[in-house]
Design a protein around this motif. Structure first.
Motif, PDB file in Angstrom:
ATOM      1  N   MET A   1      38.661  43.871  38.877  1.00 18.03           N
ATOM      2  CA  MET A   1      37.945  43.303  40.027  1.00 18.03           C
ATOM      3  C   MET A   1      38.657  43.645  41.333  1.00 18.03           C
ATOM      4  SD  MET A   1      37.043  39.302  40.848  1.00 18.03           S
ATOM      5  CE  MET A   1      38.753  38.840  41.144  1.00 18.03           C
ATOM      6  N   LEU A   2      39.976  43.618  41.333  1.00 19.20           N
ATOM      7  CA  LEU A   2      40.761  43.840  42.553  1.00 19.20           C
ATOM      8  C   LEU A   2      41.073  45.313  42.814  1.00 19.20           C
ATOM      9  CD1 LEU A   2      43.332  40.942  42.065  1.00 19.20           C
ATOM     10  CD2 LEU A   2      41.382  40.972  43.645  1.00 19.20           C
ATOM     11  N   ALA A   3      40.790  46.170  41.864  1.00 21.98           N
ATOM     12  CA  ALA A   3      41.212  47.569  41.927  1.00 21.98           C
ATOM     13  C   ALA A   3      40.739  48.307  43.171  1.00 21.98           C
ATOM     14  CB  ALA A   3      40.739  48.320  40.685  1.00 21.98           C
ATOM     15  N   ASP A   4      39.496  48.086  43.569  1.00 18.01           N
ATOM     16  CA  ASP A   4      38.952  48.839  44.701  1.00 18.01           C
ATOM     17  C   ASP A   4      39.322  48.228  46.055  1.00 18.01           C
ATOM     18  OD1 ASP A   4      37.298  46.631  44.691  1.00 18.01           O
ATOM     19  OD2 ASP A   4      35.444  47.747  44.365  1.00 18.01           O
ATOM     20  N   GLY A   5      40.104  47.152  46.035  1.00 16.40           N
ATOM     21  CA  GLY A   5      40.556  46.545  47.282  1.00 16.40           C
ATOM     22  C   GLY A   5      39.525  45.659  47.955  1.00 16.40           C
ATOM     23  N   GLN A   6      38.382  45.485  47.328  1.00 18.18           N
ATOM     24  CA  GLN A   6      37.327  44.647  47.897  1.00 18.18           C
ATOM     25  C   GLN A   6      37.017  43.515  46.928  1.00 18.18           C
ATOM     26  OE1 GLN A   6      33.987  47.198  48.674  1.00 18.18           O
ATOM     27  NE2 GLN A   6      35.211  48.642  49.829  1.00 18.18           N
ATOM     28  N   LEU A   7      37.129  42.293  47.421  1.00 17.20           N
ATOM     29  CA  LEU A   7      36.843  41.126  46.592  1.00 17.20           C
ATOM     30  C   LEU A   7      35.371  40.769  46.784  1.00 17.20           C
ATOM     31  CD1 LEU A   7      38.494  39.476  44.655  1.00 17.20           C
ATOM     32  CD2 LEU A   7      39.021  37.890  46.478  1.00 17.20           C
ATOM     33  N   ASP A   8      34.540  41.355  45.948  1.00 16.58           N
ATOM     34  CA  ASP A   8      33.090  41.228  46.046  1.00 16.58           C
ATOM     35  C   ASP A   8      32.607  39.957  45.354  1.00 16.58           C
ATOM     36  OD1 ASP A   8      30.256  42.069  44.701  1.00 16.58           O
ATOM     37  OD2 ASP A   8      30.565  43.071  46.632  1.00 16.58           O
ATOM     38  N   ASP A   9      31.631  39.272  45.968  1.00 17.78           N
ATOM     39  CA  ASP A   9      31.071  38.045  45.392  1.00 17.78           C
ATOM     40  C   ASP A   9      30.446  38.285  44.021  1.00 17.78           C
ATOM     41  OD1 ASP A   9      31.861  36.527  47.554  1.00 17.78           O
ATOM     42  OD2 ASP A   9      29.904  36.633  48.565  1.00 17.78           O
ATOM     43  N   ALA A  10      29.761  39.421  43.870  1.00 17.66           N
ATOM     44  CA  ALA A  10      29.109  39.730  42.592  1.00 17.66           C
ATOM     45  C   ALA A  10      30.155  39.903  41.483  1.00 17.66           C
ATOM     46  CB  ALA A  10      28.253  40.990  42.715  1.00 17.66           C
TER      47      ALA A  10
ATOM     48  N   ASP B   1      40.975  27.468  37.007  1.00 18.11           N
ATOM     49  CA  ASP B   1      42.428  27.416  36.785  1.00 18.11           C
ATOM     50  C   ASP B   1      42.932  28.724  36.181  1.00 18.11           C
ATOM     51  OD1 ASP B   1      42.634  24.844  37.805  1.00 18.11           O
ATOM     52  OD2 ASP B   1      42.687  23.879  35.827  1.00 18.11           O
ATOM     53  N   ILE B   2      42.201  29.234  35.204  1.00 14.15           N
ATOM     54  CA  ILE B   2      42.598  30.488  34.564  1.00 14.15           C
ATOM     55  C   ILE B   2      42.544  31.640  35.555  1.00 14.15           C
ATOM     56  CG2 ILE B   2      41.782  32.235  32.909  1.00 14.15           C
ATOM     57  CD1 ILE B   2      41.375  29.997  30.927  1.00 14.15           C
ATOM     58  N   ILE B   3      41.503  31.690  36.363  1.00 19.15           N
ATOM     59  CA  ILE B   3      41.386  32.764  37.355  1.00 19.15           C
ATOM     60  C   ILE B   3      42.524  32.672  38.364  1.00 19.15           C
ATOM     61  CG2 ILE B   3      39.990  33.650  39.267  1.00 19.15           C
ATOM     62  CD1 ILE B   3      37.506  33.005  37.542  1.00 19.15           C
ATOM     63  N   LYS B   4      42.820  31.468  38.818  1.00 19.26           N
ATOM     64  CA  LYS B   4      43.912  31.280  39.782  1.00 19.26           C
ATOM     65  C   LYS B   4      45.233  31.754  39.178  1.00 19.26           C
ATOM     66  CE  LYS B   4      46.103  27.686  42.574  1.00 19.26           C
ATOM     67  NZ  LYS B   4      46.147  26.260  42.867  1.00 19.26           N
ATOM     68  N   HIS B   5      45.505  31.349  37.949  1.00 17.77           N
ATOM     69  CA  HIS B   5      46.734  31.758  37.257  1.00 17.77           C
ATOM     70  C   HIS B   5      46.747  33.273  37.037  1.00 17.77           C
ATOM     71  CE1 HIS B   5      50.243  30.851  34.723  1.00 17.77           C
ATOM     72  NE2 HIS B   5      49.813  31.845  33.971  1.00 17.77           N
ATOM     73  N   SER B   6      45.615  33.830  36.667  1.00 18.62           N
ATOM     74  CA  SER B   6      45.514  35.271  36.407  1.00 18.62           C
ATOM     75  C   SER B   6      45.746  36.085  37.667  1.00 18.62           C
ATOM     76  CB  SER B   6      44.143  35.611  35.816  1.00 18.62           C
ATOM     77  OG  SER B   6      43.973  34.969  34.583  1.00 18.62           O
ATOM     78  N   LEU B   7      45.200  35.626  38.781  1.00 18.71           N
ATOM     79  CA  LEU B   7      45.404  36.337  40.047  1.00 18.71           C
ATOM     80  C   LEU B   7      46.878  36.333  40.446  1.00 18.71           C
ATOM     81  CD1 LEU B   7      42.257  35.154  42.034  1.00 18.71           C
ATOM     82  CD2 LEU B   7      42.717  37.469  41.178  1.00 18.71           C
ATOM     83  N   ALA B   8      47.551  35.214  40.203  1.00 16.23           N
ATOM     84  CA  ALA B   8      48.988  35.138  40.488  1.00 16.23           C
ATOM     85  C   ALA B   8      49.765  36.114  39.602  1.00 16.23           C
ATOM     86  CB  ALA B   8      49.491  33.718  40.289  1.00 16.23           C
TER      87      ALA B   8
ATOM     88  N   SER C   1      36.495  55.026  41.577  1.00 11.43           N
ATOM     89  CA  SER C   1      37.305  55.847  40.670  1.00 11.43           C
ATOM     90  C   SER C   1      38.567  55.112  40.224  1.00 11.43           C
ATOM     91  CB  SER C   1      37.661  57.186  41.320  1.00 11.43           C
ATOM     92  OG  SER C   1      38.395  56.981  42.503  1.00 11.43           O
ATOM     93  N   ILE C   2      39.128  54.255  41.070  1.00 10.85           N
ATOM     94  CA  ILE C   2      40.319  53.497  40.684  1.00 10.85           C
ATOM     95  C   ILE C   2      39.980  52.478  39.597  1.00 10.85           C
ATOM     96  CG2 ILE C   2      40.113  51.775  42.528  1.00 10.85           C
ATOM     97  CD1 ILE C   2      43.421  53.200  41.191  1.00 10.85           C
ATOM     98  N   GLU C   3      38.781  51.905  39.645  1.00 12.17           N
ATOM     99  CA  GLU C   3      38.345  50.982  38.587  1.00 12.17           C
ATOM    100  C   GLU C   3      38.255  51.733  37.256  1.00 12.17           C
ATOM    101  OE1 GLU C   3      35.558  47.777  40.971  1.00 12.17           O
ATOM    102  OE2 GLU C   3      34.707  49.741  40.480  1.00 12.17           O
ATOM    103  N   GLU C   4      37.661  52.908  37.308  1.00 18.90           N
ATOM    104  CA  GLU C   4      37.525  53.731  36.108  1.00 18.90           C
ATOM    105  C   GLU C   4      38.902  54.113  35.553  1.00 18.90           C
ATOM    106  OE1 GLU C   4      34.839  57.526  34.644  1.00 18.90           O
ATOM    107  OE2 GLU C   4      35.045  57.139  36.785  1.00 18.90           O
ATOM    108  N   HIS C   5      39.818  54.450  36.447  1.00 16.37           N
ATOM    109  CA  HIS C   5      41.174  54.825  36.038  1.00 16.37           C
ATOM    110  C   HIS C   5      41.881  53.651  35.346  1.00 16.37           C
ATOM    111  CE1 HIS C   5      45.147  56.628  36.172  1.00 16.37           C
ATOM    112  NE2 HIS C   5      45.590  55.532  36.772  1.00 16.37           N
ATOM    113  N   ILE C   6      41.769  52.479  35.911  1.00 15.96           N
ATOM    114  CA  ILE C   6      42.419  51.295  35.336  1.00 15.96           C
ATOM    115  C   ILE C   6      41.822  50.961  33.969  1.00 15.96           C
ATOM    116  CG2 ILE C   6      42.631  48.774  35.601  1.00 15.96           C
ATOM    117  CD1 ILE C   6      43.265  49.308  38.562  1.00 15.96           C
ATOM    118  N   ILE C   7      40.508  51.046  33.865  1.00 14.05           N
ATOM    119  CA  ILE C   7      39.862  50.768  32.580  1.00 14.05           C
ATOM    120  C   ILE C   7      40.314  51.786  31.531  1.00 14.05           C
ATOM    121  CG2 ILE C   7      37.657  50.642  31.337  1.00 14.05           C
ATOM    122  CD1 ILE C   7      36.458  49.508  33.972  1.00 14.05           C
TER     123      ILE C   7
END
Length: 153
Positions: free
Chosen positions: A37-46, A68-75, A118-124
């Protein structure tokens, strides 16, 4: 003096091992989803909504638990140096079919905003390798999600 230094490094190793043992399967999966989700540098609502929906559905959690899980995961994303600690947890607990499903979920997050960076694809691709999946499984899940998210292709 040498024994104090040795004890210090030993305590660091124990703390690191405790941290990796504390990572639950839900957190491991969520961190990988957040990384995409964060790979492209844009935190999109979708993408955020898709992430919330996926975690809620996959682990049958309440909205509060998901947040809570998302908050912990982002950290954890901010401090992680690699994906191995998360993918190894998944490899230990998931069958090949479940790891393929995890890969599909990563693609769903990447395609949630209607674009695949392309960065999302690379990470996946990196995560797919760490999950010990074949290239054909990587391509099949990509095409499946691409078709679902854009039927014109």
């Amino acid at each position: 003096m040498l024994s104090k230094i040795n004890a210090f490094f030993q305590s660091l190793g124990e703390e690191g091992q405790q941290q990796s043992n504390e990572i639950s399967l839900e957190i491991a999966c969520s961190v990988l989803l957040c990384e995409v989700m964060l790979a492209d540098g844009q935190l999109d609502d979708a993408e955020q909504k898709k992430l919330t929906d996926i975690i809620s559905e996959q682990f049958q959690l309440s909205n509060e638990e998901v947040q809570d899980i998302i908050k912990h995961s982002l950290a954890l994303c901010e401090n992680a140096t690699d994906f191995y600690q998360f993918t190894s947890k998944i490899n230990e607990n998931y069958s090949t079919e479940q790891r393929i499903t995890m890969l599909e979920l990563l693609w769903k997050v990447a395609y949630a905003d209607g674009e695949l960076a392309s960065i999302e694809e690379h990470i996946i691709r990196k995560i797919s390798d760490l999950l010990h999946l074949r290239h054909s499984e990587y391509i099949q899940t990509k095409l499946h999600c691409q078709t679902k998210n854009n039927p014109r292709r």
